[in-house]
Motif scaffolding. Structure first.
Motif, short mmCIF file in Angstrom:
data_model
loop_
_atom_site.label_atom_id
_atom_site.label_comp_id
_atom_site.label_asym_id
_atom_site.label_seq_id
_atom_site.Cartn_x
_atom_site.Cartn_y
_atom_site.Cartn_z
N THR A 1 0.85 -0.90 -0.22
CA THR A 1 -0.46 -0.34 -0.36
C THR A 1 0.89 0.66 -0.23
O THR A 1 2.03 1.35 0.58
CB THR A 1 -0.72 0.17 1.13
OG1 THR A 1 -0.22 0.12 2.43
CG2 THR A 1 -1.60 -0.96 1.62
N SER B 1 -15.26 -6.71 -5.17
CA SER B 1 -13.60 -6.94 -3.85
C SER B 1 -12.64 -6.01 -4.64
O SER B 1 -11.23 -6.06 -4.26
CB SER B 1 -13.27 -7.99 -3.72
OG SER B 1 -13.23 -8.99 -4.77
N PHE C 1 -10.77 -3.15 -2.94
CA PHE C 1 -9.81 -3.21 -1.74
C PHE C 1 -7.89 -3.82 -2.34
O PHE C 1 -7.18 -2.99 -2.20
CB PHE C 1 -9.74 -4.80 -1.19
CG PHE C 1 -10.66 -4.85 -0.39
CD1 PHE C 1 -10.67 -4.33 0.99
CD2 PHE C 1 -12.42 -5.16 -0.76
CE1 PHE C 1 -11.81 -4.42 2.38
CE2 PHE C 1 -13.34 -4.79 0.00
CZ PHE C 1 -13.08 -5.29 1.70
N TYR D 1 -11.14 3.48 1.26
CA TYR D 1 -12.71 2.46 0.90
C TYR D 1 -13.45 3.05 1.93
O TYR D 1 -13.51 1.84 2.15
CB TYR D 1 -12.51 1.35 0.27
CG TYR D 1 -13.04 0.27 -0.86
CD1 TYR D 1 -15.18 1.33 -0.52
CD2 TYR D 1 -13.51 -0.69 0.36
CE1 TYR D 1 -15.94 0.60 -1.08
CE2 TYR D 1 -14.80 -1.95 0.19
CZ TYR D 1 -16.30 -1.34 -0.26
OH TYR D 1 -16.98 -1.91 -0.93
N THR E 1 -16.10 -9.38 1.55
CA THR E 1 -14.92 -9.06 2.30
C THR E 1 -13.71 -10.40 2.53
O THR E 1 -12.54 -9.49 2.09
CB THR E 1 -15.55 -7.97 3.50
OG1 THR E 1 -15.88 -9.17 4.60
CG2 THR E 1 -17.01 -6.93 2.86
N GLN F 1 -10.04 -8.20 1.98
CA GLN F 1 -9.04 -7.85 3.61
C GLN F 1 -8.19 -8.51 3.69
O GLN F 1 -7.39 -7.96 4.53
CB GLN F 1 -10.34 -8.62 5.08
CG GLN F 1 -10.34 -7.56 6.05
CD GLN F 1 -11.22 -8.06 7.06
OE1 GLN F 1 -11.84 -8.17 7.33
NE2 GLN F 1 -9.94 -7.32 8.69
N LEU G 1 -5.81 -7.16 1.26
CA LEU G 1 -4.95 -5.66 2.09
C LEU G 1 -4.26 -5.08 3.15
O LEU G 1 -3.07 -5.21 3.14
CB LEU G 1 -6.38 -5.11 1.99
CG LEU G 1 -5.89 -3.53 2.63
CD1 LEU G 1 -5.81 -2.48 1.56
CD2 LEU G 1 -8.00 -3.23 2.59
N GLU G 2 -4.87 -6.72 4.33
CA GLU G 2 -3.91 -6.58 4.87
C GLU G 2 -2.61 -6.98 4.66
O GLU G 2 -1.34 -6.61 5.79
CB GLU G 2 -4.41 -7.46 6.32
CG GLU G 2 -5.59 -6.36 7.30
CD GLU G 2 -6.54 -7.25 7.96
OE1 GLU G 2 -7.70 -6.47 8.67
OE2 GLU G 2 -6.12 -9.14 8.35
N SER H 1 -5.46 -2.03 5.86
CA SER H 1 -6.33 -2.28 7.43
C SER H 1 -7.43 -2.07 7.04
O SER H 1 -8.07 -1.17 5.92
CB SER H 1 -6.03 -0.97 8.96
OG SER H 1 -6.36 -0.28 8.09
N VAL H 2 -8.90 -2.93 7.57
CA VAL H 2 -10.17 -2.87 7.85
C VAL H 2 -10.47 -3.16 8.48
O VAL H 2 -10.27 -3.70 9.65
CB VAL H 2 -10.68 -3.83 6.44
CG1 VAL H 2 -12.03 -3.92 6.64
CG2 VAL H 2 -9.48 -4.32 5.79
N ALA I 1 -11.21 0.70 4.80
CA ALA I 1 -10.08 0.05 4.17
C ALA I 1 -9.58 0.81 3.76
O ALA I 1 -9.85 1.91 2.90
CB ALA I 1 -10.91 -1.02 3.03
N ARG I 2 -7.91 0.69 4.53
CA ARG I 2 -6.36 2.04 4.36
C ARG I 2 -5.53 1.55 3.90
O ARG I 2 -5.79 0.69 4.50
CB ARG I 2 -7.55 2.94 5.60
CG ARG I 2 -8.73 3.23 5.93
CD ARG I 2 -8.28 4.04 7.71
NE ARG I 2 -8.61 5.06 8.03
CZ ARG I 2 -9.96 4.51 8.56
NH1 ARG I 2 -9.97 3.23 9.03
NH2 ARG I 2 -10.64 5.90 9.30
#
Length: 251
Positions: free
Chosen positions: A148, A188, A191, A202, A213, A217, A220-221, A226-227, A249-250
């Motif tokens: 990310t 998805s 993400f 998001y 998700t 998730q 992304l993690e 993070s979610v 979601a970041r």
């Protein structure tokens, strides 16, 4: 997750994607469930492929799919470890033929997605990973580690949102951020765009279910994102209600 298991899971996702595209490339009918969500032969075909192959690969791990019946929905509360599957995430995108739909397979342990795989059949791109394990994208035959890219102060927020579910609550949530660059897309994939570093946020202030998700998730993690729920607590799984709370979601 061992390399050989990842290879087999990739093959399962691609086989499900092939089953989906077989339907996608011809005329098909659309049915509607009790909640008015669409259902096609592609959803059912992908479900059968994934459930059958996961039972062969890991017979000791139960499977909960969006297309599972009430028996599995009830039994899941006694499962400390299980596969969580959305065989075709983004059926509305499938029906509209915009290509923005995915196959999603997550491994849930003690209420957390520890590993996940997302495959976009039309794009022929696949993402997988898990928190503490890293995350990767496979595209054009190349496997690339992804990470990310958090928001940089003084630049517009790069935000992804749902094409079909951009609610008033979501717009109100975004308003205090100032300048944003909003990209709408389905399933998805949102993400995965953050996991690759091409977006930062998001917010989802509209209904989703756990199978929508879980896999993304984990990806992304794995990529460093993070979610969380709106209060900052983790988004967890195998709750009494299969519906998710609102979340963000970041990167």
């Amino acid at each position: 997750m061992s390399p050989s298991q990842i290879t087999e899971l990739e093959a399962i996702a691609r086989a499900a994607g092939h089953a989906i595209l077989t339907v996608y490339q011809q005329a098909f009918t659309v049915e509607y469930k009790a909640d008015e969500s669409p259902l096609t032969a592609a959803d059912r075909a992908a479900h059968e492929v994934i459930v059958t192959e996961l039972a062969r690969l890991t017979p000791e791990i139960p499977v909960l799919s969006e297309e599972s019946g009430d028996a599995e929905l009830q039994a899941r509360h006694g499962w400390p470890r299980y596969w969580l599957v959305d065989p075709l995430d983004g059926t509305k995108e499938f029906v509209s033929r915009n290509g923005e739909f995915t196959v999603n397979i997550a491994l849930i342990e003690q209420g957390r997605p520890v590993w996940g795989l997302v495959y976009a059949p039309v794009l022929d791109r696949l993402w997988y990973g898990g928190k503490g394990l890293g995350a990767w994208r496979i595209a054009a035959g190349e496997r690339t580690a992804i990470r990310t890219r958090p928001h940089r102060e003084g630049t517009p927020w790069r935000v992804v949102g749902s094409r079909n579910h951009l609610s008033r609550e979501t717009l109100d949530f975004l308003a205090p951020l100032g300048e944003i660059e909003l990209v709408s897309m389905g399933s998805s994939l949102k993400f995965c765009v953050i996991a690759e570093g091409d977006a930062e946020l998001y917010p989802r202030l509209a209904p989703t279910c756990e199978w929508d998700t879980g896999a993304a998730q984990a990806v992304l993690e794995g990529a460093g994102g993070s979610v969380t729920r709106l209060d900052g607590t983790p988004l967890v799984y195998n709750k009494a209600d299969i519906l998710n709370p609102w979340f963000v979601a970041r990167a």
